[in-house]
Each structure stands twice: as structure tokens, then as C-alpha cells.
Design a protein around this motif. Structure first.
Motif, PDB file in Angstrom:
ATOM      1  N   SER A 137      84.223  -6.883  28.278  1.00 19.60           N
ATOM      2  CA  SER A 137      83.324  -5.732  28.073  1.00 19.60           C
ATOM      3  C   SER A 137      82.406  -5.990  26.876  1.00 19.60           C
ATOM      4  O   SER A 137      81.220  -5.647  26.900  1.00 19.60           O
ATOM      5  CB  SER A 137      84.128  -4.464  27.812  1.00 19.60           C
ATOM      6  OG  SER A 137      85.007  -4.221  28.873  1.00 19.60           O
ATOM      7  N   THR A 138      82.985  -6.585  25.855  1.00 20.12           N
ATOM      8  CA  THR A 138      82.215  -6.907  24.655  1.00 20.12           C
ATOM      9  C   THR A 138      81.026  -7.815  24.992  1.00 20.12           C
ATOM     10  O   THR A 138      79.919  -7.615  24.486  1.00 20.12           O
ATOM     11  CB  THR A 138      83.150  -7.599  23.648  1.00 20.12           C
ATOM     12  OG1 THR A 138      84.232  -6.718  23.381  1.00 20.12           O
ATOM     13  CG2 THR A 138      82.443  -7.928  22.375  1.00 20.12           C
TER      14      THR A 138
ATOM     15  N   SER B 107      93.154  -9.017  29.853  1.00 19.76           N
ATOM     16  CA  SER B 107      92.560  -7.830  29.233  1.00 19.76           C
ATOM     17  C   SER B 107      92.527  -8.010  27.723  1.00 19.76           C
ATOM     18  O   SER B 107      93.401  -8.627  27.129  1.00 19.76           O
ATOM     19  CB  SER B 107      93.305  -6.566  29.654  1.00 19.76           C
ATOM     20  OG  SER B 107      94.376  -6.336  28.805  1.00 19.76           O
ATOM     21  N   GLY B 108      91.435  -7.541  27.128  1.00 19.39           N
ATOM     22  CA  GLY B 108      91.249  -7.702  25.691  1.00 19.39           C
ATOM     23  C   GLY B 108      90.668  -9.045  25.283  1.00 19.39           C
ATOM     24  O   GLY B 108      90.650  -9.391  24.104  1.00 19.39           O
TER      25      GLY B 108
ATOM     26  N   GLY C 122      87.531  -9.858  25.665  1.00 25.79           N
ATOM     27  CA  GLY C 122      86.138  -9.734  25.252  1.00 25.79           C
ATOM     28  C   GLY C 122      85.148  -9.702  26.389  1.00 25.79           C
ATOM     29  O   GLY C 122      83.963 -10.000  26.209  1.00 25.79           O
TER      30      GLY C 122
ATOM     31  N   PHE D 191      85.648  -8.593  15.178  1.00 29.34           N
ATOM     32  CA  PHE D 191      85.887  -7.224  14.730  1.00 29.34           C
ATOM     33  C   PHE D 191      86.868  -7.341  13.574  1.00 29.34           C
ATOM     34  O   PHE D 191      88.049  -7.562  13.792  1.00 29.34           O
ATOM     35  CB  PHE D 191      86.500  -6.361  15.835  1.00 29.34           C
ATOM     36  CG  PHE D 191      85.530  -5.945  16.900  1.00 29.34           C
ATOM     37  CD1 PHE D 191      84.369  -5.252  16.574  1.00 29.34           C
ATOM     38  CD2 PHE D 191      85.776  -6.237  18.233  1.00 29.34           C
ATOM     39  CE1 PHE D 191      83.480  -4.853  17.552  1.00 29.34           C
ATOM     40  CE2 PHE D 191      84.887  -5.837  19.223  1.00 29.34           C
ATOM     41  CZ  PHE D 191      83.739  -5.149  18.871  1.00 29.34           C
TER      42      PHE D 191
HETATM   43  N1  LIG Z   1      84.373  -1.262  18.641  1.00 24.77           N
HETATM   44  C1  LIG Z   1      85.450  -2.048  18.463  1.00 24.77           C
HETATM   45  N2  LIG Z   1      86.028  -2.155  17.249  1.00 24.77           N
HETATM   46  C2  LIG Z   1      87.105  -2.951  17.048  1.00 24.77           C
HETATM   47  N3  LIG Z   1      87.679  -3.690  18.012  1.00 24.77           N
HETATM   48  C3  LIG Z   1      87.158  -3.635  19.242  1.00 24.77           C
HETATM   49  C4  LIG Z   1      86.017  -2.814  19.541  1.00 24.77           C
HETATM   50  N4  LIG Z   1      85.706  -2.963  20.849  1.00 24.77           N
HETATM   51  C5  LIG Z   1      86.613  -3.818  21.339  1.00 24.77           C
HETATM   52  N5  LIG Z   1      87.483  -4.231  20.391  1.00 24.77           N
HETATM   53  C6  LIG Z   1      88.561  -5.208  20.569  1.00 24.77           C
HETATM   54  O1  LIG Z   1      87.988  -6.369  21.085  1.00 24.77           O
HETATM   55  C7  LIG Z   1      88.817  -6.952  22.061  1.00 24.77           C
HETATM   56  C8  LIG Z   1      88.040  -7.211  23.326  1.00 24.77           C
HETATM   57  O2  LIG Z   1      87.723  -5.969  23.921  1.00 24.77           O
HETATM   58  P1  LIG Z   1      87.030  -5.868  25.347  1.00 24.77           P
HETATM   59  O3  LIG Z   1      85.780  -6.658  25.330  1.00 24.77           O
HETATM   60  O4  LIG Z   1      86.892  -4.425  25.656  1.00 24.77           O
HETATM   61  O5  LIG Z   1      88.110  -6.539  26.270  1.00 24.77           O
HETATM   62  P2  LIG Z   1      88.128  -6.688  27.859  1.00 24.77           P
HETATM   63  O6  LIG Z   1      88.056  -8.137  28.123  1.00 24.77           O
HETATM   64  O7  LIG Z   1      89.429  -6.123  28.312  1.00 24.77           O
HETATM   65  O8  LIG Z   1      86.963  -5.925  28.406  1.00 24.77           O
HETATM   66  C9  LIG Z   1      89.993  -6.041  22.232  1.00 24.77           C
HETATM   67  O9  LIG Z   1      91.087  -6.601  21.546  1.00 24.77           O
HETATM   68  C10 LIG Z   1      89.572  -4.748  21.589  1.00 24.77           C
HETATM   69  O10 LIG Z   1      90.682  -4.141  20.986  1.00 24.77           O
END
Ligand SMILES: Nc1ncnc2c1ncn2[C@@H]1O[C@H](COP(=O)(O)OP(=O)(O)O)[C@@H](O)[C@H]1O
Ligand SMILES: [Mg+2]
Lengths: 239, 269
Positions: free
Chosen positions: B48-49, B43-44, B46, B18
Motif C-alpha cells: 500500500s505504501t 502483509s506489511g 509496503g 517510518f
Molecule cells: N503512516 C504510517 N506510519 C507508520 N507506519 C506505517 C504507516 N503506514 C504504514 N506503516 C507501516 O508500514 C508497513 C507497510 O505497510 P503497508 O504498505 O500498508 O503494507 P501492505 O504491504 O500490507 O500494504 C507496515 O508495517 C505498517 O505498519
């Protein structure tokens, strides 16, 4: 981009007719009362103001004419659009923005629905159709407001006022008076949906995009009004 | 042993950024059919990503993503819609449509596909019974507790009997008994329905239950959750730990508990 995808959406199935009707109801019926109220007072104020100026030329019989042209050409479309931006545009952004930050938009896509077709299209269609309709209502009530002032405070006969209104309006005014709100409706829809779907940053983000949506819509309405006016004038001067 | 050779999910060297932020930095893993992959990490990192990449809600910068043996990396949104029919996603906090009732939420997918009302009603009732929420059918999402929202989210994901289910922290913020109920649902789906899944969680209790217990139908024909007794029963649950864009651990539960990596040790505490 959003526009292109939305219109492509029109030609593909499913077309969300029910959503569109609901949005027309929310946007059209919901915004009607304030449009009527605003229209009435704008018409009344216009009559008051212009009559004073006209009186010094002994031309107060033209009151109806000034009220009608100001309303139909400018104030009706612009003010209705600003009311729509403040009421419907902000509502659309807040709704789509909350759906975005709570992952409902992602959930929708995960469940096989295209959010452009399901959410954006119906709102765009509704605004495109309802903006001119609301404007016409606003114009009519405005002329009525002007009449109330003209006949009571200025003691003009109804027939004088009405024939003056009638003389004022030509084909180009009506065309411009309908073209403008259609374009403005599109602006409110695109800006509203786009700001909503691009929201990030939780509930704070929703507040931010809602404010931004209203400000950007109003600015674009005023800027495009200038160019649309030029266009209508150019069209009317060609024989 | 002839097994369905198509992997449910496969990542090959996936990179996702990102802007300047590198979220996934060359991630490769495989979810075999019937397997539950527990995905852990701070947390953060990736998690969920990763799930959104499987669904094609996000696209990787490079690498390949395969779903049910099909390379979906460059699929367009319209092609992805067909792939998504094979996948159920349980979003963090449910992501229920708050303008729709529980009934409409759970029946959403069928309604969008134009199924008739009778079929929708029958499926919604059956699915809500599975998550033990029949009484909530006519409620609105705002009237539900956190645990109920998650279970409605699971029910919504289950409609259409997807072979793959993605759980994004389905137990976060829930009290232990409710979290336990959700893990048991995941076990039922894994062991009785043959569902493949990625299960994102922070809670070590979830990991332990999923790795060491399984669902079965006992002699009385009743559903039972029992401790694993044979090693092959452990094999259906595998772990991945993500850190700074990389997979720092991959293996089964026993390997995870006995890992000497200080980061994982700290994580398991
Ligand atoms: N649409 C987006 N645009 C920019 N940054 C994002 C977006 N979605 C997630 N992020 C960033 O990507 C990182 C991973 O997010 P995420 O996958 O939600 O983490 P987690 O492991 O807690 O589920 C985080 O630092 C978040 O801020
Ligand atoms: Mg997450």
C-alpha cells in the motif's frame, strides 16, 4: 501550521461555502439547546449563591450585577467553550479520525481535493463565528435565569435587578466576553481537527483521539482564559 | 517498434522509512505504458505504501519517483494535484466517502472540478454501467456489500479516464465470483483502454487470470475474456514480489510459476 495553511486556504479557490454553512448549522444550531439550558441554570445558581452572601451585607440589590459580570466575563465564555469542546470538538475529531483510518482522507487527496480546505477550513470558520454567538445566547439566558430566581425566591423587583445588570457591564466586559469565545472557538477547532487528522490505529485510535481532543481543548481553554483575563484587565486599566 | 517511450511509473532506488522501520530499501521498477504490474508480498511489506508513494500521499526518504515521465519526487502538494488527475486509485476496502451517496462518490472528482450537473450525471451513469452497478446509484455506502463497495471504488477511480490505475487488494475478502468480476474489469481496462496499472493482490487466482487471459471484442462485437494464445499477450502482465523492503522477483507469469526460490514457491501454493 494548521492555522497558517487554513488561512492561506481562505484566499485560494475553491472556497467551500456550502460546507461552511452546513458546519455552522451543525455546530451552532446543534449546540444551542444545551447552551441555553446550561446558561439558564448557571444564571439561576449564581443568583441563589450570590444573593445569600449579599444578603448578609444587606446588599442583595446587587444580585443582578454579580450574575451579569460573572456570566459575561467568565462563566458564559468558558462554559460555552467547554460545551463546544465536548459536543462539537469531539464530533469533529471522531468524524475526521474515522475518515483518516478508513483512508477517506487519502482518497480525497488522491481525487484532487485539499482536505485542509474542504474539511478543516469550514469547521474552523464555523466555530470561530458560532462560539461568540452561542456565548451571547448563553449569557442572555443566564441573566434571565438569574432574574427568575431574583424575582421569585428573593422577591427583588424586576427594575432593581435589571438596572443592576445594566450598571455592571462596561465596554471592556463586552469586548472580553466576545474575544474569549472567539479564541476558545479557534482552540476547539484546531485541537479537534488536528487530533482527527492525526488519528492512527483503527477504531480504537478514533476513540483515543476523541478523548484526547476533548481533554486538550478543555485544558487549553482554561489556561488561555487566565491569560486572556489578564490581557483584558491590562487593557481596561490603561486609560 | 516505435513505442511511447514515457514509462507510466518508474521507481529509482526508492527508500522509505517510518521511524526506525525500513519499509522500502532501495526499490526500483518500471511500469511501461499499457502494462499491468502485479505487486505481491506478505502483509506489511509496503505494498500500500508503494501505491501511496506513486500518488505523492507519502514522500520517499531518498530515490526518485516518476509518473508519466515526470519526476514528481519533490513536487509540492499543489503540483501533485495535477499529476493525480492522471491516476485513479482503488483503495483497500474502497475508502468510499460514507457521508456521500454512490452517485456523489463516483461523481466526486467532477463535482470538485466544478463540472455541470448534466455532465456529472452522464459520466456517473456510464461509469456505473461499466462496473455493472447502475441499480446502486442512489444508495449510501453503508447499504452496499463488500463487492459492491469495491466496484464503486473502481468506478470512482475511473472517472476522468486516468491512464494509470492503482489497485490496492481490490479482491481481498471477496467471494471467488465477485473477485473474478473485478479481475475482468481490470483486464478490460488493460486490454481495451490501454490503461497502465499496479495491481496489489494476495490471491494467486487473480494473478493467474490476469497473466493468462485477456479481454477482447469478439466477432459479434461482444466483450469476451479469452485465454492468451500468443506469447506477446503475456507480456502486458508483469510481476513484482516484495520481501523485507527489497524486490525479490521481477518478471512475467511464466517465470514466476517456474521460479525455484523457496519463498516464492511457498507464496504460490
Ligand atoms: N503512516 C504510517 N506510519 C507508520 N507506519 C506505517 C504507516 N503506514 C504504514 N506503516 C507501516 O508500514 C508497513 C507497510 O505497510 P503497508 O504498505 O500498508 O503494507 P501492505 O504491504 O500490507 O500494504 C507496515 O508495517 C505498517 O505498519
Ligand atoms: Mg495494504
Amino acid at each position: 501550521m494548521l492555522v497558517a495553511r487554513s488561512f492561506r486556504g481562505l484566499t485560494q479557490r475553491p472556497v467551500y461555502v456550502r460546507e461552511t454553512v452546513t458546519q455552522m448549522d451543525i455546530i451552532g444550531v446543534g449546540t444551542l439547546p444545551i447552551t441555553l439550558l446550561a446558561g439558564f441554570f448557571i444564571g439561576a445558581v449564581l443568583a441563589l449563591q450570590t444573593a445569600k452572601t449579599l444578603q448578609s451585607f444587606g446588599a442583595q440589590n446587587f444580585t443582578g450585577r454579580l450574575v451579569a459580570t460573572s456570566l459575561v466575563r467568565e462563566l458564559g465564555p468558558v462554559l460555552t467553550a467547554i460545551l463546544l469542546a465536548g459536543r462539537s470538538g469531539s464530533g469533529i475529531t471522531a468524524e475526521l479520525g474515522s475518515m483518516k483510518v478508513s483512508e477517506q482522507i487519502d482518497a480525497m487527496r488522491a481525487l484532487g481535493t485539499d482536505p485542509i480546505r474542504k474539511l478543516v477550513m469550514p469547521r474552523m470558520m464555523a466555530l470561530l463565528l458560532m462560539a461568540p454567538v452561542l456565548t451571547v445566547f448563553g449569557d442572555l439566558v443566564g441573566v434571565f435565569g438569574g432574574w427568575v430566581i431574583a424575582t421569585t425566591l428573593l422577591k427583588l423587583p424586576t427594575s432593581v435587578y435589571l438596572s443592576s445588570v445594566h450598571e455592571a457591564l462596561n465596554y471592556n466586559d463586552i469586548f472580553g466576553g466576545l474575544l474569549k469565545p472567539t479564541v476558545f472557538g479557534l482552540i476547539v477547532a484546531i485541537v479537534g481537527c488536528r487530533s482527527g487528522l492525526r488519528t492512527t490505529g483503527g477504531t480504537v485510535g478514533v476513540g483515543r483521539s476523541t478523548t484526547q481532543s476533548v481533554v486538550v481543548s478543555i485544558l487549553l481553554i482554561l489556561i488561555s482564559d487566565f491569560f486572556l483575563t489578564k490581557l483584558v484587565i491590562a487593557l481596561s486599566s490603561t486609560p | 517498434m516505435p513505442e511511447d517511450s514515457r514509462n507510466a511509473i518508474e521507481f529509482r532506488d526508492v527508500v522509505l522509512t517510518f521511524g526506525p522501520q525500513v519499509i522500502l530499501d532501495g526499490v526500483s521498477f518500471v511500469v511501461r505504458p499499457g502494462e499491468t504490474k502485479i505487486l505481491m508480498g506478505g502483509s506489511g511489506t509496503g505494498k500500500s505504501t508503494t501505491l501511496k508513494l506513486v500518488l505523492g500521499l507519502l514522500k520517499p526518504d531518498s530515490g526518485q519517483i516518476l509518473v508519466d515521465g515526470e519526476d514528481v519526487t519533490h513536487y509540492k502538494e499543489s503540483q501533485m494535484m495535477k499529476v493525480r488527475q492522471k491516476i485513479g486509485m482503488v483503495f483497500q476496502d474502497g475508502a468510499l466517502f460514507d457521508s456521500l451517496s454512490v452517485y456523489q462518490n463516483v461523481g466526486y472528482r467532477l463535482a470538485e472540478q466544478g463540472a455541470d450537473e448534466e455532465e456529472i450525471e452522464e459520466t456517473v451513469q456510464r461509469t456505473l454501467r461499466f462496473v455493472n452497478l447502475e441499480q446502486a446509484i442512489s444508495k449510501m455506502p453503508s447499504e452496499l456489500s463488500g463487492g459492491m463497495r469495491r466496484r464503486v471504488g473502481i468506478a470512482r477511480a475511473l472517472v476522468g479516464s486516468p491512464k494509470i490505475i492503482l489497485y490496492d487488494e481490490p479482491t481481498a475478502g471477496l467471494d471467488p465470483p465477485t473477485a473474478r468480476t473485478i479481475c475482468e474489469l481490470a483486464m478490460k481496462l488493460r486490454d481495451l483502454e490501454g490503461v497502465s496499472s499496479i495491481f496489489v493482490t494476495h490471491r494467486i487466482q487473480d494473478a493467474t487470470s490476469l497473466a493468462r487471459e485477456h479481454a477482447t471484442i469478439d466477432d459479434n462485437g461482444e466483450l469476451a475474456i479469452v485465454k492468451n494464445t500468443r506469447p506477446e499477450q503475456n507480456a502486458s502482465t508483469q510481476f513484482i514480489v516484495l520481501r523485507s523492503g527489497k524486490i525479490i522477483f521481477e518478471g512475467d507469469g511464466e517465470a514466476l510459476w517456474s521460479s525455484t526460490d523457496p519463498f516464492i514457491q511457498k507464496f504460490l501454493e
